[in-house]
Design a protein around this motif. Structure first.
Motif, mmCIF file in Angstrom:
data_model
loop_
_atom_site.group_PDB
_atom_site.id
_atom_site.type_symbol
_atom_site.label_atom_id
_atom_site.label_comp_id
_atom_site.label_asym_id
_atom_site.label_seq_id
_atom_site.Cartn_x
_atom_site.Cartn_y
_atom_site.Cartn_z
ATOM 1 N N UNK A 1 -33.288 -53.009 -26.424
ATOM 2 C CA UNK A 1 -34.236 -54.083 -26.238
ATOM 3 C C UNK A 1 -33.863 -55.248 -27.152
ATOM 4 N N UNK A 2 -34.265 -56.412 -26.778
ATOM 5 C CA UNK A 2 -33.952 -57.623 -27.522
ATOM 6 C C UNK A 2 -35.226 -58.272 -28.033
ATOM 7 N N UNK A 3 -35.063 -58.991 -29.119
ATOM 8 C CA UNK A 3 -36.183 -59.736 -29.672
ATOM 9 C C UNK A 3 -35.660 -61.134 -29.992
ATOM 10 N N UNK A 4 -36.393 -62.137 -29.633
ATOM 11 C CA UNK A 4 -36.030 -63.509 -29.946
ATOM 12 C C UNK A 4 -37.102 -64.118 -30.830
ATOM 13 N N UNK A 5 -36.664 -64.731 -31.917
ATOM 14 C CA UNK A 5 -37.586 -65.434 -32.793
ATOM 15 C C UNK A 5 -37.293 -66.921 -32.676
ATOM 16 N N UNK A 13 -30.886 -71.127 -43.030
ATOM 17 C CA UNK A 13 -30.333 -69.785 -42.833
ATOM 18 C C UNK A 13 -31.093 -68.740 -43.641
ATOM 19 N N UNK A 14 -31.504 -69.067 -44.855
ATOM 20 C CA UNK A 14 -32.244 -68.114 -45.673
ATOM 21 C C UNK A 14 -33.607 -67.793 -45.098
ATOM 22 N N UNK A 15 -34.331 -68.832 -44.708
ATOM 23 C CA UNK A 15 -35.666 -68.632 -44.142
ATOM 24 C C UNK A 15 -35.638 -67.875 -42.827
ATOM 25 N N UNK A 16 -34.618 -68.147 -42.009
ATOM 26 C CA UNK A 16 -34.509 -67.452 -40.716
ATOM 27 C C UNK A 16 -34.267 -65.960 -40.923
ATOM 28 N N UNK A 17 -33.387 -65.617 -41.856
ATOM 29 C CA UNK A 17 -33.100 -64.204 -42.119
ATOM 30 C C UNK A 17 -34.313 -63.517 -42.751
ATOM 31 N N UNK A 18 -35.010 -64.220 -43.614
ATOM 32 C CA UNK A 18 -36.177 -63.623 -44.294
ATOM 33 C C UNK A 18 -37.228 -63.164 -43.285
ATOM 34 N N UNK A 19 -37.310 -63.823 -42.147
ATOM 35 C CA UNK A 19 -38.291 -63.431 -41.126
ATOM 36 C C UNK A 19 -38.024 -62.031 -40.565
ATOM 37 N N UNK A 20 -36.822 -61.488 -40.802
ATOM 38 C CA UNK A 20 -36.459 -60.169 -40.272
ATOM 39 C C UNK A 20 -36.753 -59.027 -41.243
ATOM 40 N N UNK A 95 -27.731 -56.058 -48.531
ATOM 41 C CA UNK A 95 -28.618 -54.941 -48.796
ATOM 42 C C UNK A 95 -30.027 -55.438 -48.470
ATOM 43 N N UNK A 96 -30.932 -54.568 -48.094
ATOM 44 C CA UNK A 96 -32.310 -55.018 -47.879
ATOM 45 C C UNK A 96 -32.925 -55.676 -49.120
ATOM 46 N N UNK A 102 -34.352 -64.387 -50.841
ATOM 47 C CA UNK A 102 -34.293 -65.356 -49.744
ATOM 48 C C UNK A 102 -35.461 -66.336 -49.828
ATOM 49 N N UNK A 103 -35.208 -67.602 -49.558
ATOM 50 C CA UNK A 103 -36.299 -68.576 -49.569
ATOM 51 C C UNK A 103 -37.107 -68.493 -48.284
#
Length: 156
Positions: A1-5, A13-20, A95-96, A102-103
């Motif tokens: 399955x896929x998820x799109x944010x 880039x930092x804020x986008x990754x932090x959402x995960x 690493x998690x 991350x900002x």
């Protein structure tokens, strides 16, 4: 399955990754979407105390270089690879624990990576022979298309 944010405002880039954060609980890879490369991501390993490691590739000069000796032009080199200088390849292993650094809004390169480097928590793996190309313009795309055909001709 896929998820799109989707982002209502750019988060960097930092804020986008932090959402995960709630979805990633083990080591994970992040790759910039505007690169073409054949570097071996299995070589990106996190060592003790590291929260992240980044792939590094030699700097390709955007300009032709002229060698001069005794006031005379000796040679021309068209856009050489400068193997004594390394650049961020846009390929990372995290690493998690990286989520702590991350900002909410901002780029990894300006926020997270300098902090981790200062704390000795950022590794770097060099890939001196990897093919790597950033695609920022139509000209880059045309040049990369020709390069990829040449570089990978023997592997077909």
């Amino acid at each position: 399955s896929y998820m799109f944010l989707t982002e209502n405002e750019p988060l960097g880039t930092g804020g986008a990754i932090k959402r995960l954060k709630d979805f990633l609980h083990e080591e994970f890879l992040v790759l910039n979407g505007d690169i073409i490369t054949d570097l071996d991501v299995s070589k990106l390993k996190l060592k003790d105390g590291e929260v992240a490691t980044i792939a590094l590739v030699p700097l390709r000069s955007p300009y032709g270089i002229i060698q001069v000796a005794d006031g005379k032009v000796k040679a021309f080199m068209e856009k050489p690879v400068l193997k004594e200088y390394w650049i961020n390849a846009g390929v990372y292993k995290f690493s998690p624990k990286v989520f702590e650094y991350l900002p909410d809004k901002g780029d990894l390169e300006r926020t997270t990576f300098p902090t981790l480097a200062e704390k000795g928590m950022l590794g770097g793996v060099t890939f001196p022979e990897a093919y790597w190309r950033s695609i920022d313009t139509m000209k880059d795309l045309e040049e990369a298309s020709a390069e990829v055909r040449e570089v990978f001709k023997g592997s077909q």
